[in-house]
Design an enzyme around this catalytic site. Structure first.
Site, mmCIF file in Angstrom:
data_model
loop_
_atom_site.group_PDB
_atom_site.id
_atom_site.type_symbol
_atom_site.label_atom_id
_atom_site.label_comp_id
_atom_site.label_asym_id
_atom_site.label_seq_id
_atom_site.Cartn_x
_atom_site.Cartn_y
_atom_site.Cartn_z
ATOM 1 N N PRO A 129 51.036 5.015 16.483
ATOM 2 C CA PRO A 129 51.966 6.075 16.889
ATOM 3 C C PRO A 129 52.039 7.239 15.901
ATOM 4 C CG PRO A 129 52.922 3.930 17.321
ATOM 5 C CD PRO A 129 51.646 3.674 16.579
ATOM 6 N N CYS A 130 52.091 8.460 16.459
ATOM 7 C CA CYS A 130 52.077 9.655 15.619
ATOM 8 C C CYS A 130 53.455 10.241 15.307
ATOM 9 C CB CYS A 130 51.202 10.728 16.257
ATOM 10 S SG CYS A 130 51.793 11.326 17.862
ATOM 11 N N PRO A 131 54.552 9.947 16.071
ATOM 12 C CA PRO A 131 55.829 10.587 15.776
ATOM 13 C C PRO A 131 56.305 10.473 14.323
ATOM 14 C CG PRO A 131 55.953 9.535 17.918
ATOM 15 C CD PRO A 131 54.635 9.129 17.315
ATOM 16 N N PHE A 162 54.804 11.090 11.738
ATOM 17 C CA PHE A 162 54.116 12.054 10.879
ATOM 18 C C PHE A 162 54.024 13.453 11.473
ATOM 19 C CE2 PHE A 162 52.130 7.808 10.524
ATOM 20 C CZ PHE A 162 52.558 7.483 9.245
#
Length: 423
Positions: free
Chosen positions: A85-87, A89
Site C-alpha cells: 500500500p502506498c498511502p 508515503f
C-alpha cells in the site's frame, strides 16, 4: 544458468498489473495474495490456473511465508514481489509512514529472511524517495544486508517504458551480491506515445466526428492516474492539478464515462474517459498486455488506477531474470548508497550521542538545526530517546515503529477497525 522456470510469489497483487508484466518476463506465479475482493476476482478471471488467495497478507491464517522457504525438497522461490500500500508515503497524504496501519513495506522486507527468495521486487510511490523517509529507506537497506542481500532503490518513470503516462514509481530490488552484480536497471525504450495516439481507436469506436481533432489536441502524456481509495468517493482522474492537465488535453477528468462518445457528441472541455481508456493509459492493450477487469465501474477504475503498469513490470522482470540466469555480464558496482547518515551513526552506536559526537562520527561539521530537523524526521518512524544533560542534549535511536509482524502491534486493532476502507 537454470533451465527451470522462474517462480514468483506476489503479495498485494492488486488487479494484476505487476503480475501480467512479470508473466510476460518469464515468471510463473506460485502464489498471488490480495486483500480486495474485486481485484481477486479479476486475477482469478484472467488466470484461473493461478493460486490466488484473498485476505490480509500479514495474517498467518491467510498464508504462512515459512511454507515457501527453501528446504530439502524445495528450491528457493526466485522472486518475492509486490506493490504494498502506498498511502503511508504518498505526497498528497499525511505521510505517516511506519505509524500508518496500512504500511506493509517494512513487514514485506522482513519476509525476505523467512522466504529467502533469490530476488526481491517492491514498488511504491515517489513519496518514499523523499528526505522524509531517508531513515526508513536506510533501515530497509541495512536489514536486507543483514539477511545477506545487496539492494538498491531507483525512481522510474513509466513513460520511459512505452506508457503514455508520467507515473513515477519508487522501486526496490534486492538479490544475493553475486546475482546483483549481474543486475542492470532497465534502459528507457524511447519516446512514449501520446494520450491521443493511444486512445484514438477507443475514442472513435462509436463514430465520434471530433475524434481526430481531439487526438491532435491530446498530444502529450497523461498525468499520473490516481486510483484513489475506499475512504473517498467515486472515480475521477486525480487531484486539481491533474484535472487541469487533463483539461488542457481535452479530457473531462471529473468522473469516468460508461462508453465512448457518440457521433455528434459535443463537450465543453472534452469527453470523459472510460475504464478501458484508462487501462490503455496504464499500459494494458489488445496486443501483448491483454486483460479483463471484473466488477462495477468505480471498483474497476480503482483496480486500474492503483495498478503498476504492466510494461514497467515486464521491463523490471526481464532485468531481474537476466541477473538470476546470468545472461548479462557482471559489473562492478557498490549498491550501498547511503540514505541517512545520522540514522546509521545512531544505530551503530546503540547509545546516547551528543551533536558533537555525531559530528565526529560523520567526520564533518554538523549544524544544530540540521541535526534537529533530521532527528525530528527520524522520530516519526523510530522511537528517539532524548537525554537533556547538563552539558548537552544527547540522542539514542530506539525501536522502529513499523509493523514487522509483532503480535502486540497497534496495526492489528487499527487494521480491523478500518478494514472496510483499506484498499
Amino acid at each position: 544458468m537454470t533451465e527451470q522456470p522462474l517462480r514468483v510469489i506476489e503479495i498485494c497483487a492488486g488487479a494484476g498489473g505487476q503480475a501480467l508484466g512479470l508473466e510476460k518476463a518469464g515468471f510463473e506465479h506460485e502464489l498471488a495474495i490480495e486483500l480486495d475482493e474485486n481485484a481477486v476476482n479479476t486475477l482469478r478471471h484472467n488466470r484461473p490456473g493461478w493460486k490466488v488467495v484473498q485476505g490480509d497478507v500479514a495474517d498467518p491464517n491467510v498464508w504462512n511465508p515459512a511454507d515457501y522457504a527453501p528446504g530439502l525438497d524445495r528450491r528457493p522461490v526466485d522472486l518475492l514481489a509486490g506493490g504494498v500500500p502506498c498511502p503511508p508515503f504518498t505526497i498528497a497524504g499525511k505521510q505517516l509512514g511506519a505509524t500508518d496501519e496500512r504500511d506493509l513495506f517494512a513487514w514485506a522486507v522482513e519476509q525476505v529472511k523467512v522466504v529467502q527468495p533469490r530476488a526481491l521486487l517492491l514498488e511504491n510511490v515517489r513519496g518514499l524517495s523523499m528526505p522524509r523517509f531517508a531513515g526508513y529507506r536506510q533501515h530497509v537497506l541495512d536489514r536486507l544486508r543483514e539477511f545477506g542481500y545487496a539492494a538498491e532503490w531507483r525512481l522510474l518513470q513509466a513513460s520511459q517504458y512505452g506508457v503514455a503516462q508520467l507515473r513515477p514509481r519508487f522501486v526496490l530490488v534486492a538479490m544475493a551480491p553475486d546475482d546483483f552484480a549481474h543486475f542492470y536497471w532497465p534502459e528507457p525504450v524511447g519516446e512514449p506515445p501520446t494520450v491521443g495516439e493511444v486512445l484514438l481507436p477507443l475514442v472513435s469506436a462509436n463514430g465520434w466526428k471530433g475524434a481526430e481533432d481531439w487526438a491532435e489536441k491530446a498530444n502529450a502524456i497523461a498525468p499520473t492516474v490516481v486510483g484513489g481509495s475506499k475512504k473517498h468517493g467515486g472515480a475521477d482522474l486525480g487531484p486539481t492539478r491533474a484535472k487541469r492537465a487533463w483539461a488542457e488535453m481535452g479530457v473531462d477528468a471529473l468522473g469516468v464515462a460508461n462508453h465512448a462518445p457518440g457521433p455528434d457528441d459535443e463537450f465543453p472541455v472534452g469527453p470523459k474517459l472510460t475504464c478501458e481508456m484508462v487501462a490503455r493509459i496504464q499500459g494494458w492493450n489488445d496486443d501483448e498486455f491483454q486483460w479483463a477487469f471484473t466488477g462495477k465501474k468505480t471498483s474497476t477504475y480503482r483496480q486500474i488506477g492503483n495498478a503498476f503498469p504492466p510494461p514497467v513490470a515486464k521491463a523490471l522482470g526481464v532485468a531481474i531474470a537476466a541477473a538470476l540466469n546470468r545472461t548479462v555480464e557482471r559489473q562492478e558496482r557498490d549498491p550501498d548508497r547511503e540514505h541517512d547518515e545520522i540514522y546509521r551513526v545512531l544505530r551503530k552506536s546503540g547509545d546516547f550521542m551528543t551533536a558533537a559526537q555525531i559530528a565526529r562520527a560523520l567526520k564533518r561539521t554538523l549544524e544544530l538545526h540540521e541535526l534537529e530537523r533530521r532527528i525530528s524526521l527520524l522520530g516519526r518512524d523510530f522511537h528517539i530517546d532524548i537525554s537533556n544533560g547538563k552539558a548537552a542534549t544527547a540522542y539514542k535511536l530506539g525501536q522502529f515503529k513499523a509493523f514487522l509482524g509483532q503480535d502486540d502491534h497497534i496495526r492489528h486493532d487499527q487494521f480491523d477497525l478500518h478494514r472496510s476502507k483499506i484498499s
